[in-house]
Scaffold this motif. Structure first.
Motif, PDB file in Angstrom:
ATOM      1  N   LEU A  11       0.892  -1.125  -0.079  1.00 36.43           N
ATOM      2  CA  LEU A  11       0.182  -0.052   0.036  1.00 36.43           C
ATOM      3  C   LEU A  11       0.925   1.277   0.215  1.00 36.43           C
ATOM      4  O   LEU A  11       1.766   1.168   1.037  1.00 36.43           O
ATOM      5  N   ARG A  12       0.710   2.296  -0.958  1.00 37.35           N
ATOM      6  CA  ARG A  12       1.695   3.059  -1.246  1.00 37.35           C
ATOM      7  C   ARG A  12       3.108   2.787  -0.943  1.00 37.35           C
ATOM      8  O   ARG A  12       3.667   1.771  -1.842  1.00 37.35           O
ATOM      9  N   CYS A  13       3.738   3.506  -0.103  1.00 37.09           N
ATOM     10  CA  CYS A  13       5.285   3.083   0.188  1.00 37.09           C
ATOM     11  C   CYS A  13       5.310   1.899   1.009  1.00 37.09           C
ATOM     12  O   CYS A  13       6.800   1.694   1.155  1.00 37.09           O
ATOM     13  N   LEU A  14       4.416   1.566   1.708  1.00 39.54           N
ATOM     14  CA  LEU A  14       4.702   0.291   2.463  1.00 39.54           C
ATOM     15  C   LEU A  14       4.549  -0.931   1.750  1.00 39.54           C
ATOM     16  O   LEU A  14       3.270  -1.671   1.058  1.00 39.54           O
ATOM     17  N   PRO A  31       9.924  10.730   9.463  1.00 39.20           N
ATOM     18  CA  PRO A  31      10.167  12.005   8.632  1.00 39.20           C
ATOM     19  C   PRO A  31       8.901  12.302   7.392  1.00 39.20           C
ATOM     20  O   PRO A  31       8.420  11.259   7.290  1.00 39.20           O
ATOM     21  N   ASN A  32       9.022  13.315   6.671  1.00 36.97           N
ATOM     22  CA  ASN A  32       8.194  13.626   5.834  1.00 36.97           C
ATOM     23  C   ASN A  32       8.411  12.498   4.712  1.00 36.97           C
ATOM     24  O   ASN A  32       9.486  11.962   4.650  1.00 36.97           O
ATOM     25  N   GLY A  33       6.986  11.753   4.203  1.00 33.73           N
ATOM     26  CA  GLY A  33       7.333  11.026   3.139  1.00 33.73           C
ATOM     27  C   GLY A  33       7.625   9.396   3.745  1.00 33.73           C
ATOM     28  O   GLY A  33       7.850   8.747   2.914  1.00 33.73           O
ATOM     29  N   SER A  34       7.697   9.233   4.985  1.00 35.98           N
ATOM     30  CA  SER A  34       8.129   8.100   5.455  1.00 35.98           C
ATOM     31  C   SER A  34       7.160   7.053   5.482  1.00 35.98           C
ATOM     32  O   SER A  34       7.365   5.663   5.435  1.00 35.98           O
ATOM     33  N   GLY A  35       5.853   7.293   5.355  1.00 30.26           N
ATOM     34  CA  GLY A  35       4.759   6.417   5.219  1.00 30.26           C
ATOM     35  C   GLY A  35       3.702   6.466   6.238  1.00 30.26           C
ATOM     36  O   GLY A  35       2.715   5.834   6.502  1.00 30.26           O
ATOM     37  N   LYS A  36       3.806   7.424   7.311  1.00 32.74           N
ATOM     38  CA  LYS A  36       2.994   7.764   8.230  1.00 32.74           C
ATOM     39  C   LYS A  36       1.457   7.725   8.008  1.00 32.74           C
ATOM     40  O   LYS A  36       0.653   6.984   8.627  1.00 32.74           O
ATOM     41  N   THR A  37       1.106   8.649   7.041  1.00 37.31           N
ATOM     42  CA  THR A  37      -0.217   8.640   6.772  1.00 37.31           C
ATOM     43  C   THR A  37      -0.916   7.402   6.246  1.00 37.31           C
ATOM     44  O   THR A  37      -1.801   6.957   6.055  1.00 37.31           O
ATOM     45  N   SER A  38       0.142   6.872   5.370  1.00 36.85           N
ATOM     46  CA  SER A  38      -0.257   5.597   4.724  1.00 36.85           C
ATOM     47  C   SER A  38      -0.413   4.548   5.469  1.00 36.85           C
ATOM     48  O   SER A  38      -1.455   3.510   5.299  1.00 36.85           O
ATOM     49  N   VAL A  39      -0.107   4.614   6.904  1.00 32.34           N
ATOM     50  CA  VAL A  39      -0.266   3.357   7.850  1.00 32.34           C
ATOM     51  C   VAL A  39      -1.836   3.654   8.128  1.00 32.34           C
ATOM     52  O   VAL A  39      -2.561   2.686   8.477  1.00 32.34           O
ATOM     53  N   PHE A  52      -9.416   8.047   2.980  1.00 34.93           N
ATOM     54  CA  PHE A  52      -9.691   9.508   3.338  1.00 34.93           C
ATOM     55  C   PHE A  52      -8.788  10.543   2.466  1.00 34.93           C
ATOM     56  O   PHE A  52      -9.128  11.712   2.402  1.00 34.93           O
ATOM     57  N   ARG A  53      -8.046  10.198   1.465  1.00 36.47           N
ATOM     58  CA  ARG A  53      -7.128  10.933   0.685  1.00 36.47           C
ATOM     59  C   ARG A  53      -7.672  10.925  -0.642  1.00 36.47           C
ATOM     60  O   ARG A  53      -7.426  11.666  -1.546  1.00 36.47           O
ATOM     61  N   THR A  54      -8.468   9.681  -1.112  1.00 37.40           N
ATOM     62  CA  THR A  54      -8.954   9.597  -2.588  1.00 37.40           C
ATOM     63  C   THR A  54      -9.959   8.716  -2.596  1.00 37.40           C
ATOM     64  O   THR A  54     -10.212   7.958  -1.868  1.00 37.40           O
ATOM     65  N   ALA A  58      -7.494   2.298  -6.022  1.00 39.35           N
ATOM     66  CA  ALA A  58      -6.351   1.466  -6.937  1.00 39.35           C
ATOM     67  C   ALA A  58      -5.012   2.591  -6.552  1.00 39.35           C
ATOM     68  O   ALA A  58      -4.010   2.070  -7.014  1.00 39.35           O
ATOM     69  N   ARG A  59      -5.497   3.811  -6.563  1.00 36.30           N
ATOM     70  CA  ARG A  59      -4.297   4.706  -6.381  1.00 36.30           C
ATOM     71  C   ARG A  59      -3.403   4.405  -5.188  1.00 36.30           C
ATOM     72  O   ARG A  59      -2.317   4.730  -4.993  1.00 36.30           O
ATOM     73  N   LEU A  60      -3.871   3.426  -4.122  1.00 37.63           N
ATOM     74  CA  LEU A  60      -3.043   3.262  -3.374  1.00 37.63           C
ATOM     75  C   LEU A  60      -2.140   2.028  -3.306  1.00 37.63           C
ATOM     76  O   LEU A  60      -1.290   1.629  -2.530  1.00 37.63           O
ATOM     77  N   ILE A  61      -2.353   1.176  -4.456  1.00 34.19           N
ATOM     78  CA  ILE A  61      -1.819  -0.015  -4.751  1.00 34.19           C
ATOM     79  C   ILE A  61      -0.071   0.537  -5.047  1.00 34.19           C
ATOM     80  O   ILE A  61      -0.119   1.549  -5.911  1.00 34.19           O
ATOM     81  N   ARG A  62       0.820  -0.245  -4.375  1.00 36.60           N
ATOM     82  CA  ARG A  62       2.237   0.238  -4.528  1.00 36.60           C
ATOM     83  C   ARG A  62       2.559   0.331  -6.056  1.00 36.60           C
ATOM     84  O   ARG A  62       2.237  -0.678  -6.820  1.00 36.60           O
ATOM     85  N   SER A  63       3.410   1.294  -6.540  1.00 37.95           N
ATOM     86  CA  SER A  63       3.674   1.386  -7.904  1.00 37.95           C
ATOM     87  C   SER A  63       4.434  -0.102  -8.308  1.00 37.95           C
ATOM     88  O   SER A  63       5.260  -0.621  -7.790  1.00 37.95           O
ATOM     89  N   GLY A  64       3.958  -0.388  -9.338  1.00 36.21           N
ATOM     90  CA  GLY A  64       4.500  -1.639  -9.901  1.00 36.21           C
ATOM     91  C   GLY A  64       3.747  -2.892  -9.296  1.00 36.21           C
ATOM     92  O   GLY A  64       4.132  -4.182  -9.841  1.00 36.21           O
TER      93      GLY A  64
END
Ligand SMILES: Nc1ncnc2c1ncn2[C@@H]1O[C@H](COP(=O)(O)OP(=O)(O)OP(=O)(O)O)[C@@H](O)[C@H]1O
Ligand SMILES: [Mg+2]
Length: 353
Positions: A11-14, A31-39, A52-54, A58-64
């Protein structure tokens, strides 16, 4: 009670994150961009079937990757309960205790989760849809028959709108009205009761945090002097011209007023955040007063945009809840909420304990 454990895959960067959650308070720093909001997004997804962001899961699926999976273990009064969500670009699959759930709503009924994030001011600032969603989440947890009324209403509305688009004769369009009216009035009554209770609980919170009187007004989505049936009949001609049903609870509005004025036009951005957070906290308080289950509150970077005094006020309100708290922060030594039962930090999508 509440969430015991969460496991997130792609999920995203996780990529693969597993976290045992404290029954009272878990702090996640990074830090910023570490994945806090994603958790938090993963946890929220488990209880809401959406982000709550989109609007696009499918946007949440980690790239690739082809899918993301969130698995959670919930401690309920009936024992441990496993919940799961799998999202591919084509579909969303919800699982409860090892079987497919009938709907996302079934999943949601087990896991009441609310979020206060840096964008929560949108609740005050944006159009009525976001406030209807807030209200309906509360009604859904407080009045179980609401869901079935809402599902039947949506079905009848979709059929009526299809009939309007196909320019069917008035009798065929009107054939859906009895269903719409019956379920629409159920929805209306449940929301009215809910908003009255919510206002009573939210008023003292807003008074303490903002020092102004709060008013919540429910607008039904049709003219107050008419019944829903009369309003549908009165709008039939213009509904047919426009190809859409213009009146009904799908057009309702929760009007938020402070100090006698429309909140959206009256308060600053930071105050909007406090006001919206007050409504979210009041919803949890109401839920706590009616159910033995412990709801979960996600607090994403609570310090953002608030001065010290207002942050302290918000923290006091949060501490007064019975809810399980899962909090993110940039600063690892964030101490405003006391000592967390569990503490971890995130770096590039990986958790460290
Ligand atoms: N679909 C995706 N696939 C891979 N990475 C993604 C995807 N969507 C977002 N990201 C990345 O995930 C990272 C983490 O975002 P997130 O918003 O969770 O961070 P954060 O720790 O909350 O940061 P901040 O402190 O700035 O709020 C971002 O760097 C973002 O670019
Ligand atoms: Mg964030």
């Amino acid at each position: 009670m509440g969430l015991r454990r969460i496991q997130v895959t792609d999920l995203r960067c996780l990529r693969a994150v597993a976290l045992d959650v404290d029954s009272r308070y878990t702090l996640i720093s990074g830090p910023n961009g570490s994945g806090k909001t994603s958790v938090l997004e993963a946890i929220y997804f488990l209880g809401r079937g959406r982000s709550f962001r989109t609007h696009r899961p499918a946007r949440l699926i980690r790239s690739g990757c082809e899918r993301f999976i969130v698995f959670g273990e919930l401690d309920t009064s009936g024992g441990l309960l496993a919940l799961g969500i799998e999202v591919t670009p084509e579909r969303l699959r919800a699982r409860i205790a090892g079987r497919d759930a009938a709907s996302v709503a079934e999943l949601a009924s087990h896991f009441p989760v609310q979020i206060i994030d840096p964008d929560i001011h949108q609740l005050i600032e944006m159009g009525p849809a976001i406030r209807r969603r807030l209200m309906d989440w509360g009604v859904f947890h407080v009045e179980p028959p609401f869901l079935s009324a809402w599902q039947r209403y949506r079905q009848a509305l979709a059929q009526r709108n299809a009939a309007l688009r196909q320019r069917q004769p008035p009798t065929l369009v009107g054939a859906w009205d009895p269903d719409l009216v019956r379920t629409g009035e159920e929805i209306h009554d449940a929301r009215l009761r809910y908003v009255a209770r919510l206002e009573t609980i939210a008023q003292p919170i807003v008074e303490r945090l903002l020092g102004v009187p709060l008013e919540l007004r429910y607008r039904s989505g049709w003219p107050a002097e008419l019944t829903l049936n009369e309003a549908l009949r009165m709008h039939l001609t213009t509904d047919r011209e426009r190809g859409v049903t213009q009146v009904g609870p799908h057009r309702a509005e929760l009007v938020v007023r402070v100090d006698g004025a429309l909140a959206r036009e009256h308060v600053s951005r930071g105050q909007q955040k406090l006001l919206a957070a007050s409504l979210a906290i009041a919803q949890l308080k109401l839920l706590e007063s009616l159910s033995p289950e412990q709801p979960t509150l996600l607090l994403d970077d609570p310090a953002a945009e608030l001065d010290t005094r207002h942050l302290a006020g918000l923290i006091d309100e949060v501490r007064a809840l019975r809810a399980q708290l899962i909090v993110t922060t940039l600063e690892p030594d964030f101490s405003a909420l006391g000592e967390p039962g569990r503490k971890c930090s995130l770096h590039h999508g990986t958790l460290h304990f």
